[in-house]
Scaffold this active site. Structure first.
Site, PDB file in Angstrom:
ATOM      1  N   SER A  30       0.872  -1.180   0.000  1.00  0.00           N
ATOM      2  CA  SER A  30       0.000   0.000   0.000  1.00  0.00           C
ATOM      3  C   SER A  30       0.903   1.222   0.000  1.00  0.00           C
ATOM      4  O   SER A  30       2.089   1.131   0.357  1.00  0.00           O
ATOM      5  CB  SER A  30      -0.872   0.000   1.262  1.00  0.00           C
TER       6      SER A  30
ATOM      7  N   TYR B  75      -1.892  -0.954  10.472  1.00  0.00           N
ATOM      8  CA  TYR B  75      -1.862  -1.096   9.015  1.00  0.00           C
ATOM      9  C   TYR B  75      -0.542  -0.575   8.448  1.00  0.00           C
ATOM     10  O   TYR B  75       0.104  -1.239   7.631  1.00  0.00           O
ATOM     11  CB  TYR B  75      -3.043  -0.348   8.417  1.00  0.00           C
TER      12      TYR B  75
END
Length: 262
Positions: free
Chosen positions: A144, A157
């Site tokens: 990401s 995350y």
């Protein structure tokens, strides 16, 4: 030219979203595909039939729980039984939870690290010996932009995705002499159903159209206020498994509308 296009691919989290788009793209390119995700057995069987009918490739399905080492071993074993040794590993499965670090629930931390990072390690650890024996392999980690930059309220995350980028580099170095490449794709905003509630909320609150709300949401982070289609991530994955990417390894590849260029 797409070389080695009959190599079996395992794609985690591939029953929806980015993972499903990657699986479709690989199957369309001729790769047998192991689907994996939270779908029930009936839905998994339907997907298998769809892939077999549409692309003429072998296809398996597993709902193995990859939050544990044993679940990862189960997934590798089921892939081997369905398709043979994994030649392409796409670590795509990911989950999210947001909260300030000082309020972050421990169980959510452990769950996010398990799915987004530890599973990628265990699966790579278990399939790379077969790749090394074959002298060819591809590991594609779907990280990401949060593997490169941070956002508030995403401690677990960001930690997991930064870790995944680091793991990618280690795998690339360790296997550079074995015909194996490892690369990380780092998407920004991707057009999946997960972002629709945020778009709808902005549109409702500000009295603007859905398209305007999408541009507002995406433009908060990306200079290019457009989402990426999941098929674009699939196409990049296919390229990384093809002839012209033989020496492309250890790379972190943002697909983020300029987010990380700032």
């Amino acid at each position: 030219m797409q070389r080695n296009n009959n190599k079996p691919a395992l794609v985690t989290g591939s029953t929806s979203g980015i993972g499903l788009a990657i699986a479709h793209t690989l199957a369309r390119g001729g790769h047998p595909v192991m689907l994996h995700g939270l779908a029930d057995p009936q839905s998994g069987a339907r997907l298998q039939r769809e892939f077999a009918d549409s692309y003429g490739v072998s296809c398996g399905f597993s709902d193995a729980d990859i939050t544990t080492e044993g679940g990862c071993q189960q997934l590798v074993a089921e892939t081997r039984e369905a398709l043979g040794n994994t030649a392409i590993l796409v670590n795509n499965a990911g989950i999210q939870f947001t909260a300030a670090a000082h309020e972050f629930p421990a169980e959510q931390w452990h769950r996010i690290i398990a799915v987004n990072l530890s599973a990628a390690f265990f699966l790579a650890r278990d399939v790379i010996p077969d790749m090394r024996a074959e002298g060819w392999g591809r590991v594609v980690n779907v990280a990401s932009v949060h593997g490169m930059v941070a956002s508030a309220n995403k401690a677990a995350y960001c930690a997991a995705k930064h870790g995944l980028v680091g793991l990618t580099k280690v795998l690339a170095l360790e296997n550079a002499d074995s015909g194996i490449t490892a690369n990380a794709i780092c998407p920004g905003w991707v057009e999946t159903p997960l972002i629709q509630p945020q778009i709808d909320a902005i549109a409702s609150t500000e009295g603007i159209t859905g398209d305007e709300a999408r541009a507002r949401l995406v433009g908060e982070k990306q200079p290019m206020p457009r989402t990426t289609h999941p098929e674009a991530i699939g196409a990049l994955t296919l390229y990384l498994c093809g002839e012209f990417a033989d020496t492309l390894t250890g790379a972190t590849l943002p697909v983020d509308g300029g987010w990380t260029a700032q």
